[in-house]
Structure formats: structure tokens, C-alpha cells
Design a protein around this motif. Sequence first.
Motif, mmCIF file in Angstrom:
data_model
loop_
_atom_site.group_PDB
_atom_site.id
_atom_site.type_symbol
_atom_site.label_atom_id
_atom_site.label_comp_id
_atom_site.label_asym_id
_atom_site.label_seq_id
_atom_site.Cartn_x
_atom_site.Cartn_y
_atom_site.Cartn_z
ATOM 1 N N ASN A 184 4.987 -5.329 13.088
ATOM 2 C CA ASN A 184 4.544 -4.926 11.743
ATOM 3 C C ASN A 184 5.166 -5.828 10.682
ATOM 4 O OD1 ASN A 184 4.563 -2.804 13.604
ATOM 5 N ND2 ASN A 184 4.735 -1.244 12.055
ATOM 6 N N TYR B 104 3.165 -8.251 8.101
ATOM 7 C CA TYR B 104 3.326 -8.110 6.658
ATOM 8 C C TYR B 104 3.673 -9.456 6.013
ATOM 9 C CZ TYR B 104 4.930 -6.653 2.096
ATOM 10 O OH TYR B 104 5.087 -6.535 0.740
ATOM 11 N N HIS C 110 8.222 -0.863 9.208
ATOM 12 C CA HIS C 110 7.383 -0.573 8.044
ATOM 13 C C HIS C 110 8.050 -1.094 6.777
ATOM 14 C CE1 HIS C 110 6.201 2.640 10.955
ATOM 15 N NE2 HIS C 110 5.053 2.010 10.727
#
Length: 74
Positions: free
Chosen positions: A22, A26, A63
Motif C-alpha cells: 500500500n 501511494y 495505510h
Amino acid sequence: MTNWNLIRGVEGTLSAQDIRRNMLSYIIKNHPASLIQCIEKEYNIYRIDILGSDSLLFDLQGHFVKANIRKIKG
């Protein structure tokens, strides 16, 4: 292509496998063509410093949490 051979952390050196997919997604999406200056794992957060730019904070699941924007003195 990203190649992280050495990542510093509180517990010692981490491998590239410790970096969550992730986080990489990103960075590629929001900071294309940027260079990673360093990646640190501090207790419950990853801090990724973009060379000459922001520090990005991610939780342990990868995240995005927030960006610490560096102010350029001038």
C-alpha cells in the motif's frame, strides 16, 4: 523501479519485504519520480522521507496517515 536495500528501524534493520505494498502504491501514485531518502519504523508508524520534500507517515498496515510538509526557507 524502487530498490530499498536497507531500512532503519527501532528494532534494528528491516528488509524491503517489511514495506507494505500500500505504501509503495501511494508513493508511486502521489509522488511519481521522487527519490526516497530514508524509511524508518518507529514503534507503530512508518516514516518515509522523500528527498527534498515531505515526510510521509503510514500505519503498520501500510495505510497513509499524513504528510509532514517541509517549509523551504528563503
